[in-house]
Design a protein around this motif. Structure first.
Motif, mmCIF file in Angstrom:
data_model
loop_
_atom_site.group_PDB
_atom_site.id
_atom_site.type_symbol
_atom_site.label_atom_id
_atom_site.label_comp_id
_atom_site.label_asym_id
_atom_site.label_seq_id
_atom_site.Cartn_x
_atom_site.Cartn_y
_atom_site.Cartn_z
ATOM 1 N N GLY A 1 0.893 -1.247 -0.043
ATOM 2 C CA GLY A 1 0.095 -0.130 -0.040
ATOM 3 C C GLY A 1 0.843 1.230 0.030
ATOM 4 N N SER A 2 1.832 1.356 0.906
ATOM 5 C CA SER A 2 2.692 2.431 1.012
ATOM 6 C C SER A 2 4.118 2.374 0.370
ATOM 7 N N HIS A 3 4.320 1.366 -0.302
ATOM 8 C CA HIS A 3 5.800 0.736 -0.567
ATOM 9 C C HIS A 3 6.735 1.170 0.314
ATOM 10 N N LEU A 4 6.644 0.981 1.626
ATOM 11 C CA LEU A 4 7.689 1.155 2.596
ATOM 12 C C LEU A 4 8.186 -0.145 2.627
ATOM 13 N N VAL A 5 9.729 -0.031 2.605
ATOM 14 C CA VAL A 5 10.389 -1.245 2.331
ATOM 15 C C VAL A 5 11.265 -1.375 4.027
ATOM 16 N N THR A 6 11.145 -2.602 4.335
ATOM 17 C CA THR A 6 11.910 -3.023 5.486
ATOM 18 C C THR A 6 12.885 -3.930 5.421
ATOM 19 N N MET A 7 14.144 -3.659 5.952
ATOM 20 C CA MET A 7 15.298 -4.697 5.914
ATOM 21 C C MET A 7 14.829 -5.851 7.104
ATOM 22 N N THR A 8 15.117 -6.911 6.405
ATOM 23 C CA THR A 8 14.655 -8.125 7.167
ATOM 24 C C THR A 8 15.935 -9.166 7.555
ATOM 25 N N SER A 9 17.084 -8.369 6.783
ATOM 26 C CA SER A 9 18.098 -9.212 7.342
ATOM 27 C C SER A 9 19.300 -8.184 7.558
ATOM 28 N N GLY A 10 20.355 -8.665 8.308
ATOM 29 C CA GLY A 10 21.563 -7.808 8.596
ATOM 30 C C GLY A 10 22.585 -8.160 7.446
ATOM 31 N N THR A 11 22.371 -9.098 6.867
ATOM 32 C CA THR A 11 23.450 -9.570 5.991
ATOM 33 C C THR A 11 23.102 -9.932 4.509
ATOM 34 N N ASN A 12 21.828 -9.972 4.216
ATOM 35 C CA ASN A 12 21.265 -10.441 2.701
ATOM 36 C C ASN A 12 21.046 -9.263 2.216
ATOM 37 N N SER A 13 21.480 -8.763 1.145
ATOM 38 C CA SER A 13 21.026 -7.620 0.326
ATOM 39 C C SER A 13 19.664 -7.660 -0.344
ATOM 40 N N CYS A 14 19.186 -6.195 -0.610
ATOM 41 C CA CYS A 14 17.659 -6.215 -0.945
ATOM 42 C C CYS A 14 17.854 -5.479 -2.502
ATOM 43 N N LEU A 15 16.926 -6.175 -3.250
ATOM 44 C CA LEU A 15 16.906 -5.590 -4.698
ATOM 45 C C LEU A 15 15.603 -5.062 -4.837
ATOM 46 N N SER B 1 6.475 0.176 -21.425
ATOM 47 C CA SER B 1 6.839 -0.004 -19.922
ATOM 48 C C SER B 1 8.168 0.193 -19.816
ATOM 49 N N ALA B 2 8.502 0.440 -18.488
ATOM 50 C CA ALA B 2 9.955 0.531 -18.261
ATOM 51 C C ALA B 2 10.078 -0.187 -16.763
ATOM 52 N N THR B 3 11.276 -0.340 -16.405
ATOM 53 C CA THR B 3 11.772 -0.837 -15.374
ATOM 54 C C THR B 3 13.394 -0.353 -14.708
ATOM 55 N N ILE B 4 13.229 -0.144 -13.349
ATOM 56 C CA ILE B 4 14.423 0.344 -12.989
ATOM 57 C C ILE B 4 14.687 -0.314 -11.714
ATOM 58 N N THR B 5 16.017 -0.677 -11.314
ATOM 59 C CA THR B 5 16.271 -1.411 -9.911
ATOM 60 C C THR B 5 17.330 -0.867 -9.213
ATOM 61 N N ALA B 6 17.374 -1.181 -7.832
ATOM 62 C CA ALA B 6 18.571 -0.723 -7.122
ATOM 63 C C ALA B 6 18.851 -1.630 -5.851
ATOM 64 N N THR B 7 20.020 -1.883 -5.716
ATOM 65 C CA THR B 7 20.764 -2.964 -4.683
ATOM 66 C C THR B 7 20.722 -2.042 -3.604
ATOM 67 N N VAL B 8 20.443 -2.840 -2.320
ATOM 68 C CA VAL B 8 20.393 -2.011 -0.997
ATOM 69 C C VAL B 8 21.417 -3.189 -0.098
ATOM 70 N N ALA B 9 22.688 -2.599 0.202
ATOM 71 C CA ALA B 9 23.220 -3.691 1.045
ATOM 72 C C ALA B 9 22.739 -3.786 2.354
ATOM 73 N N ALA B 10 22.879 -4.891 2.876
ATOM 74 C CA ALA B 10 22.323 -4.847 4.468
ATOM 75 C C ALA B 10 23.401 -4.719 5.271
ATOM 76 N N THR B 11 22.860 -4.022 6.282
ATOM 77 C CA THR B 11 23.954 -3.689 7.685
ATOM 78 C C THR B 11 23.370 -4.279 8.861
ATOM 79 N N LEU B 12 24.677 -5.079 9.540
ATOM 80 C CA LEU B 12 23.941 -5.416 10.938
ATOM 81 C C LEU B 12 23.705 -4.144 11.972
#
Length: 186
Positions: A69-83, A100-111
């Motif tokens: 609904g809000s596209h709020l992203v929560t990190m659920t890991s301290g070691t597994n990155s998020c795409l 159509s179009a698509t973009i991506t971004a990788t977010v590194a996980a931090t402990l």
């Protein structure tokens, strides 16, 4: 006078309007475990090249989850990155077909930082040679194992500390360490 004539026929192929999708609010390069962020993708404004009125949706894979609904992203890991992915759907609006179009971004996980770990059971007064006491801990974060160490005039077995003082004024230092569980640092 001229005789009538027919023009030759021409075929015109209309291509989809090619939209441009970019991050208005880009995901961060890294995020701590249990931290949140809200990515926002956008196309240029109406009348500019790359504009699209089509719907943008968001998705994630890896060490995170998303509130659709809000596209709020929560990190659920301290070691597994998020795409993080933003998808602009194809649509037709006011006679114009948009691609159509698509973009991506990788977010590194931090402990995440470990909360304060407190040692319990250490006597406040003097303890004689050969006497014992049991230690435990409270606080800390995550599920990492707690280990104990000692230095000075004592030994430890499990959680039982035995004093080995050979004279007055000697001290025993007890240290507790909580290991990382992959989400919280040690």
């Amino acid at each position: 006078s001229y005789a009538s004539s027919n023009s030759s026929s021409q075929t015109l192929t209309v291509a989809n309007s090619a939209p441009t999708l970019s991050w208005k609010t880009a995901p961060p390069a890294s995020q701590v475990y249990n931290g949140t962020f809200t990515p926002v993708a956008a196309t240029p404004v109406s009348g500019q090249a790359g504009y699209s009125p089509c719907t943008i949706s968001y998705g994630v894979t890896g060490g995170c989850s998303i509130n659709n609904g809000s596209h709020l992203v929560t990190m659920t890991s301290g070691t597994n990155s998020c795409l993080v992915t933003a998808n602009l759907a194809a649509c037709t609006s006011e006679g114009t077909t948009y691609g159509s179009a698509t973009i991506t971004a990788t977010v590194a996980a931090t402990l995440a930082t470990q909360r304060t770990l407190t040692i319990n059971g250490v006597p406040t007064g003097a303890v004689g040679d050969g006497q014992t006491f049991n230690v435990s801990t409270t606080g800390g974060s995550g599920t990492g194992a707690v280990t104990y160490g000692v230095s000075g005039a004592c030994t430890i077995s499990g959680t039982t500390v035995t004093m080995n003082a050979t004279g007055s004024g000697q001290t025993c230092t007890v240290t507790a360490t909580k290991a990382s569980d992959g989400n919280y640092a040690s």
